[in-house]
Each structure stands twice: as C-alpha cells, then as structure tokens.
Design a protein around this motif. Structure first.
Motif, short mmCIF file in Angstrom:
data_model
loop_
_atom_site.label_atom_id
_atom_site.label_comp_id
_atom_site.label_asym_id
_atom_site.label_seq_id
_atom_site.Cartn_x
_atom_site.Cartn_y
_atom_site.Cartn_z
N VAL A 329 0.87 -1.18 0.00
CA VAL A 329 0.00 0.00 0.00
C VAL A 329 0.90 1.23 0.00
N ASN A 330 1.06 1.78 -1.19
CA ASN A 330 1.93 2.94 -1.34
C ASN A 330 1.25 4.17 -0.74
N THR A 331 2.02 4.95 -0.04
CA THR A 331 1.46 5.95 0.86
C THR A 331 2.01 7.34 0.56
N VAL A 332 1.14 8.34 0.70
CA VAL A 332 1.55 9.74 0.63
C VAL A 332 1.09 10.42 1.91
N VAL A 333 2.00 11.05 2.61
CA VAL A 333 1.65 11.85 3.78
C VAL A 333 1.61 13.31 3.34
N VAL A 334 0.40 13.90 3.38
CA VAL A 334 0.26 15.31 3.02
C VAL A 334 0.10 16.12 4.30
N MET A 494 5.89 -0.27 -2.01
CA MET A 494 7.03 -0.08 -2.92
C MET A 494 7.51 1.36 -2.89
N THR A 495 6.59 2.31 -2.60
CA THR A 495 6.96 3.73 -2.61
C THR A 495 6.25 4.46 -1.48
N ALA A 496 6.79 5.62 -1.16
CA ALA A 496 6.13 6.54 -0.22
C ALA A 496 6.51 7.95 -0.61
N SER A 521 9.91 9.77 -1.41
CA SER A 521 10.06 10.93 -2.30
C SER A 521 9.48 12.14 -1.58
N GLU A 522 10.25 13.22 -1.56
CA GLU A 522 9.86 14.38 -0.76
C GLU A 522 9.46 15.55 -1.67
N ASN A 523 8.22 16.05 -1.47
CA ASN A 523 7.77 17.28 -2.13
C ASN A 523 8.00 17.26 -3.64
N LEU A 524 7.56 16.20 -4.27
CA LEU A 524 7.68 16.14 -5.74
C LEU A 524 6.65 17.08 -6.35
N LEU A 525 7.14 18.06 -7.10
CA LEU A 525 6.24 19.06 -7.68
C LEU A 525 6.44 19.20 -9.18
#
Lengths: 571, 571
Positions: A329-334, A494-496, A521-525
């Motif tokens: 479960v690939n995760t993004v913390v906003v 696999m990613t975060a 990955s940090e702050n990909l814009l």
C-alpha cells in the motif's frame, strides 16, 4: 547521456569480442551504479530524430507479423501450443507459443535440456557470459519498437510508456543487473598467489577461483511489466552462469518470447546451447509456475506478482533462493505545501499514469482532518480532494490526450475492483470510461478518488490494484506518520511520498520511512513522480518491508546467484 | 604480517574514534579479501616472545576464575541458570549462565529487548558500527589466552589449536566478515546528486541512501568450533545493524559468553543498548534454537551443526535468511604421487588433527584397487593403508606429543561412532586410547582407518563425524573421480583433495570439483593441510553443495544482512 539510434550489434560472435565491443557501456554502468548518478545507455525518446524515420513503422510491422501465427520458438518438453493474449486495446493477439504441460515428463525434459549447456556456459567465465548478455541487450535494443508494440498490446501501457518502461528503461534495468553481477563476479581474482611467512621458506600456494552457477533459474513474469520486471532477474541469473526458464504471464507472453528468441539466437551464434534460455508458456489452468518453482533443479526464482503466490513461493520453494516483488500500500503523507497546484498535479499524474496499474502508484493519501496549510491558504480535506479532482480533469479532460497517459485496463479484475471501490467511501472524484480514438474496443478508465477516514483501515490496508486512490482524513499529521509507519511495516509498500514545508515533519517522515523500510520521495512538484525509479540511481523496492524481498539492483540481488569454487596447490 | 602482543584497545569510546583507531587494520583486511593474498591481523603464535611472558598464565587464571561460578551476564527473559559444560579433558566447568526458557513469555521479552536498541545502532551508520565491532575484536584479542582455555575445555581442542583456530584465526575470520560487510555497506554512497538532462533545465535530485538492518539475528553455535564458526555470522549481522541473539551449544557456552560480555561492554561504553547482543543459554532439553529460529522478529539465522537441524532451519525458518554449515563427506582422490611418504604424512596429520572432529577433515580416500604409482614404486591399496598407518604411528606414537595434536573427544557420540565403525569394513589401522599426561580423565583417541570398496556406498556416503577415515578401493581413478563427483553432489563436502602426477587426472578432478561445487587441494605434501582454510584467501565452504549453503566469507554472506532505504528530493 544517450546513444544515437539503436545500439549496433557487435559483428563478432566470440564472447570475448562481444565483451570488448560493449565494454564502454559496461564500465559506464558499473560507475553509475557506484555513484548513483544519472546514466542511461538506451535513449528513452522514440523520436525519429533519435531512432530514424523508419524505425517506428518497421517495429510496428514486425509486431504485426507475429499476430495470429505461431511464434517460432522450440521449447523442450512442450506439447502443442497455447495462445492466450488479448490486447487491452481490444483485440486478440492470437500468437501461439509452445505449451509446457505441468507434467513430470514435460518438466523433466525441460529441466534436463536447460542444464545441458551449463558446463560450457560456466566455462565461458564472467567475461564470455557478460559479452553474450550485453550483445543480447544490444539486439533487443535493435528491436525496441517491436518490443514496445508487444508491451503495449499485452500490458495495456500507452505506446510511449511501453517504449520507455517496456523498452529503454527495461534495457537500462537489465544492464544495471548485469553491471552489478559483473562487479560481484570479478571482485575475486581468477588466480592469486598466497605466501605465508614462516621460520624458513614461506609457504606458497597458487589458488584458482571459479564462478560456478547455482542451477536452473526460473523467471515468473507479470502482466503489467513483462520486460521491466523480468529482465533484471533473467539477466542477473544468466550472466552468472545459470540456465533460465522464463514462465511468462499468460496475458503477456510476446515481449518475453521475443526476449527468449534473441537470447537463444546470440547463444547459438556463440556456440552455446540455446536451451540455456527457454520459454515455458502455459495454459493458465495448469499453474505451471508452482510446479516449476519447487523442482530440485531450480535454485533461483524471480517472481513479480500477487502477494499470495509470492508468499507461497517464499515458504515453499525452499530449495531455491527466491526473489519476490509482491503488493503493498503505497502511501503519501500530506502535511502542508508551498505549491498546492503543483502538488495536486503531481499526484494526479501519479494516479493516472498507466491507470494506476503500477506497483509503485500511490494509493493511500493521508491528510489531517483539520486540513493543511498551503501557498493558497488553508485547505480542507474536501478542498484537497477537489484540487486533485481539478488536476485530474485538466490532465484527462481530452480523450485523445488522456489515453496516451492512461493506456488500457489490463484485465477484468481491475474493473471489478474499481467498481467495488465506489462503495468503500465517499466518491470524491468518480472514474469515467474514456473512448480511445484509435481503438474502439479499448478499455480505458480514469482514476477514482475515494474519501475515507483513518478508521477505515479494513479498506486502506489492502492494495486495491488499479486506478483507485484513497484520501484518508487523520487526526493529525503525527497520526498520519504513525499510520504510515505501521501500515507499511505490516502490509508493505514499494513507494512513499511526503508533502510538507515543516522540517520537523520531514524528519519524522524520513524516520518513519527508515523504520518501515520504504523509499521516500519528498515534495515532488515537477517532472519526477513517485511511481518512477531511475536505473543505476534509484533502488526499486527495498526488500525491507512485506511488498518485496529484493531490490533492483543491489549486491544482495546478484551475490547469491553464483558461488565461487577454489582450488589450490603449492608452487 | 603480524601484530606485536595483543591489540591495544582504542582509548576513545566514540564509534568514529574507534573506527579511526582501527582503520588501518580494516583497510588491510579489505585489500586482502580483494586480492586473496596472505594476511593476518592477529598473531597465531602463543609464544611469550609475541604475547609477553605473563599472558599465558594470566589467561589461564582468568579462565579458572569462571569455573564453578555464575558468569556475570544478564539476559532479558532468562529464568534461573544452567551449567552444562564438561571439558573433554575430564572435568566439569560448572559455569552457570542465565537460562532462557523456550516459552513465549521469555522469548517475547528477549526479542523486545534485542530490538530496543536497533534504531540507535542503525543511526550509528556503517562507520560507527564498524568502529564498535573492530574494538570488540581488539578486546577479544586482549583476552585471547582466556578464550583459548575456554575453547580448549569446551571443544576439546588441544591448547595450541584452541589458541589458533579458536582465537587468532577466529579473529581473522571475524575481521574478514566485517571487512566484507564494510565493503558492501559503503559501495552505495550516503548521498548522491542525480541530474537528468532535458530540453530545458535538467532535472536535479539529491538522494540519500541509508543502510537499515533486517531484524534480530540468531547465531546458533556448535560444540567443536564455538568461536571460529560463530563469529563470522555474529559480526556480519551486528556490523550491518542487526541485534544478535547468541544461542551457544550447551557444551560450549563459555567462549561465546566471553564474546557476548565483550560486545555488551563496548556497546555500553559507546552509549548503545547492550541488549543488542545477548546470550541465550538453554537447558539442552528445551530445544531453544528451534523456537527462536521461527520467530517473526528473527530475520537472519547462522547455524553450524548437523544436517538434520540445518535442513530443518532452511525449510522452516522461511521468514529469515538462513546461513548453514552442515555435514558432508570430505573426499581425497589418490591416483599417484611423487612423494609417497609425504602424502601419507600429510593425510595422517589431517586425520589426526583434533581427532578428525573438523567439518573439513577428510573421510573418503579413493584409491584404485590395482594400486598406485609412486616415487617408491607401485603401491597396492594395502600398502597405501600401511603407509598411512606408519605415518600415524610416527605422528602419534608418543602420548605426550599425540595429545597436543589430537586434543580430546568432544562427546560420547564420537566414541559410539568410532566403536561402530570398526564393523564397517576391514580395520587397516586401529584406533587406540591415549593417556593424557596432564589430564588423567581426558578422553583421547587416535584415528581409525577402515578399508572399504566402492560397493560400500551405504557406509561411505554418510558422514561419520570423528576420527574415522575410509580407504576405498575403486575400479580405477576414473571411477574414483565419478564417485567423488556424484557423492559430493548428493551428500555434500566441505573439502576435497587429490594426489596425482598426471595432468589429465588433475584436470578431471578439477572439473569434478567444479561440478560438485567443492574446494580442491592438490598434492598437499608440506605444511598445508586440506582441513585448514586461511581467512581472506580461502573460502570456507562454497554454498554450492549440500554441506553448506554459505561461505566464509563472500559477498553473498553479507549482502542480504541489510537493506538500503533511499529518500530523494529536488534541489
């Protein structure tokens, strides 16, 4: 750094000459792996300016030639043929491949054919084997447009992505694996003089060190990335001396059939047994992979696919070293952002690319229920959902453009999950069917964004493979980080990714990512997306959480694919 | 190259300072591993000229202090104590160690204590951890005479061998493992700048790579080589960031208790949790290793011992990476020699050293039934047996000298096998009991040589661990080579040797050794013996046959003990 047009094949067919012909490429790859800097040996642009005016049409024509016919491969032990592929763009490929039945007799024959050429292949040494494998890559590169069509019409990737992820980038990942294996095989010298001081004459011994293979290697391919996910293991095993049996996914055989064809062609030209690489196509009902994987001859298994079978392989193929890439479960913390629009665009792209059918696509987006601070002021969770929705509309509003990003839906399982997911929570952005301008029967869908809260763990703790993302309201960013750590530790990823302007939060998420063993990955814009990893620089998977037990490519991925056997004598 | 006296400990206790203090030693070990040339960081001579006049007596006194008392170690989860050691030289050690019961509650407590210090240990980085581990080695070296006594009176090795194999050489093997792990951990840079050319500005990302541990590492010690066989895995796991639980053999606890004591002392001085290294002594009836090995927290297992439990671990501890060294049938192919006497002496020494209780001691000696050509003319099989018998007599005729080579019999199982083996065939050289001049109750035996033919496969295809060798008459040398290849492929071997003056035979045996995946020693006639392997140069075991799935030390032995987790951001 890119090559011009496709890589020329080396004219020579002695393995040593092949190594010499491709040596610069090998050395550059080895150096890039050590420095983790940018490198690419295979141009990712399908432009006529790079590959020539006729390359695209010729590749398409080569692909079309295979349709509806028997693919010219001989597989020992096979009986009859099987044709099981259907393009997600709406037509059957109708290519027939030799079918290997899951019977003892058939598999006995396959295994003994695979092993027949092992000794000569071992004796070719690291130099000879590496030369052959690099030549195979060069010839695959020469067929990259044909491969791109084959990947497109099996996986459902749009053409440009199929060319890149299925062609150029897959070649880079294969070269990376070969480079790592080369480094590993050559770290021990072929001979050494050992001299131990003593009271009188020193003891002197000459020692010889030989790289020997483990045994038959099994590569189990997947439907979505038949080349990108299979080539690293295939070439890592082959270059270290092991015969390779390729068991493709029944829905994505052609890209690996072409691969096997090229491997056999180069092996044979160089005087090796072509059965060192074989294609074991199956009738899907046969469950051939499970039969092959536990054979005593099989000492290496590379698998990409679902968690259930991956776990089964790890627990049951104990006679082999098993490398798996499964689900997570690939995760993004906003937490906050100084570029709300760019964040939404970046996330929307990541959800859309290949219809979210990437093992690296984000699924769980944690947002504090109280909302987030942005350059456009405070945003509620609903406003974050709306921002992503607007970005998706912009990205996918035009059908002709949308299909080039989305590609097609790989199988009916994805459609069924997508349908069910609408009932998992509040539909923030609905999925819609897109009409493909060129393929009327293509199955194309846009991503679904579903609103959840942190209490919906039974939903978001499972992978919903396909175009489904969850926007999950949490009590706070601290809570988001805790959920991230805990869920990935238990369910894998696999990613975060993280979006924050707060250094403390960034530190916390980095720490959680280390604890959970997932790449961050940090702050990909901008032009980099969380679901992309670059060969030679980004490790794909970590092996440190339940989503995968291996990584493309590190020392652990290659070191146990061979052994060193020594002999010693006085001099 | 040797050090003077024992290695001085670094005065500093910051991990970085410790690395700096021991950096030369590390660099030399790394270089030796790559070149496979001679190197030793720890002098193998127990001479007062090397270690000082008082070192031996002080070490003996330190050992004596432990006898009959409670060893001062605290193990989380332990309950009461256990004292299970008896010297093969005829007395009970009576040292009591904390006993870890094989209960969920006890093991839960042990596991959570082991994991408590993981994050700080991870954050110490490769530099900090390597500094700490090198300091541990230096302090163990400072206690090398104490360790030698502890190894002697648990394993039964004679003192000089215990000093060397159990002390200096074990330290070299530990350093070798640390050197490999250092190379592996530092091959990926801590940070990298990735810059991808594009149409406009290049894409630029800064990437961070962090070595993260796998989880708890379990080391299962053996009775005969408690340090030499346990330290490589222990230090390979510890230096790569993993907490280590050491489960010693009940008959050889003290050497590992001292090891754990030193590890904890240095960890604590440097501010780390001492429970990163714990001793899990057991009541033998508890079968604690089997309980620990399948715990979900345990991700690495190192085992030396019998085939049955080793195979069980490989099949059942599937949540972990399992490194095993088990049993095999070490083989000598005798075809011809230009130095019959030296050959017999060399073999006699190999049979005698530590009463054949080495996993590397030869067992099966194949000789053509028609006899062999030698510098002393043709020799029948009986004459070869008699030649070995004469060499054994010469080597072991004097009891006082014999015991310094033989040491003591490690357990009653060896005596029972020795007894039974007299019935396996024709006794060519009988075993005799030797009276130890210093230890009246010591159990000392000379080797038994039994004559067989190639038809006695049911005897010689199994390991008869202890002082039993078989002289096996075969139809021809070609047949010997075929038996060698086949038996080792199926039953495994740690070592192999050949005596021949015929280049064709030598080529055949080399080829068979590669096929069987076993290290080969050719025509050893002098001061090197087939059962010895030199750190940094000789691989111990290959992992390529059933006797072991790993090797001391290669890349595969260290690479999967950690993972690399990356983060990336635009710059």
């Amino acid at each position: 750094m890119t090559t011009d047009v496709t890589t020329p094949s080396a004219p020579a067919t002695s393995p040593a000459d092949l190594l010499a012909a491709h040596r610069d490429r090998l050395d550059q790859a080895v150096a890039a792996c050590a420095a983790r800097t940018f490198y690419s040996a295979f141009d990712e642009s399908p432009s006529p300016r790079v590959y020539g005016e006729t390359a695209a049409a010729e590749g398409k024509a080569a692909f079309d030639t295979w349709l509806g016919g028997a693919f010219p491969l001989a597989t020992p032990g096979s009986d009859g043929t099987v044709a099981s592929e259907r393009s997600p763009f709406g037509f059957d490929l109708g290519v027939a491949y030799p079918r290997v039945p899951a019977t003892d007799a058939a598999v006995d024959e396959l295994m003994s054919a695979a092993r027949r050429g092992m000794r000569a292949w071992r004796d070719a040494g690291p130099e000879g084997r590496t030369g052959v494998c690099l030549e195979v890559l060069a010839r695959l590169h020469g067929r990259v447009f044909e491969l791109a069509n084959a990947v497109q019409h099996t996986s459902g990737q749009a053409f440009v992505m199929a060319f890149q992820a299925g062609g150029a980038h897959a070649l880079d990942r294969a070269l990376e694996a070969i480079a790592y294996a080369w480094t590993e095989m050559t770290r021990t010298p072929a001979t050494a003089l050992w001299e131990k001081p003593g009271r009188g004459e020193p003891l002197r011994m000459e020692k010889t060190f030989t790289v020997v293979p483990r045994g038959v290697a099994l590569v189990v391919g997947c439907h979505t990335f038949p080349t990108w996910n299979s080539w690293p293991g295939l070439f890592a095993s082959l270059v270290t001396g092991n015969p390779v049996v390729v068991k493709p996914h029944p829905g994505a055989v052609l890209p690996l059939a072409i691969t096997v064809q090229v491997c056999r062609e180069v092996l044979e030209e160089c005087g090796f047994d072509p059965d060192l690489v074989t294609l074991a196509a199956e009738d899907p009902a046969d469950r051939l992979a499970a039969v092959l994987a536990v054979r005593p001859e099989v000492r290496l298994v590379d698998f990409t696919g679902g968690t259930a079978f991956g776990d089964w392989l790890e627990a049951n193929a104990t006679q082999a070293v098993v490398f798996t890439e499964k689900a997570g479960v690939n995760t993004v913390v906003v937490d906050s952002t100084d570029s709300f629009r760019a964040m939404c665009q970046n996330l929307a792209f990541s959800f859309s690319l290949y219809t979210g059918q990437m093992c690296t696509a984000p699924q769980n987006v944690y947002v504090p229920a109280a909302g987030i601070a942005t350059d456009e002021g405070h945003k509620t969770v609903a406003e974050v959902g709306a921002g992503i929705g607007a970005a998706l509309d912009k990205l996918l509003g035009d059908d002709a453009r949308a299909v080039e990003l989305l590609g097609g839906v790989v199988d009916t399982g994805v459609l069924e999950r997508l349908e069910r997911a609408t009932g998992h929570g509040e539909v923030l952005v609905p999925s819609r069917a897109v009409t493909h301008p060129a393929y009327a029967d293509a199955t194309v869908r846009t991503p679904l964004l579903v609103g959840l809260t942190e209490h919906d763990a039974e939903v978001y703790e499972s992978e919903c493979f396909g175009p489904v993302a969850y926007l999950i309201a949490t009590a706070s960013t601290d809570r988001s980080v805790a959920l991230f750590r805990d869920t990935v530790q238990r369910r894998g990823a696999m990613t975060a990714a993280v979006y924050t302007t707060d250094e403390r939060v960034l530190d916390d998420v980095r720490e959680a990512a280390l604890d959970a063993g997932v790449a961050l990955s940090e702050n990909l814009l901008g032009g980099v997306f969380v679901n992309q990893s670059a060969a030679y620089s980004d490790f794909h998977g970590t092996g440190a959480n339940p989503a995968a037990n291996a990584s493309y490519t590190d020392g652990a991925y290659v070191a146990s694919r061979f052994r060193v056997v020594q002999s010693r004598r006085h001099v």
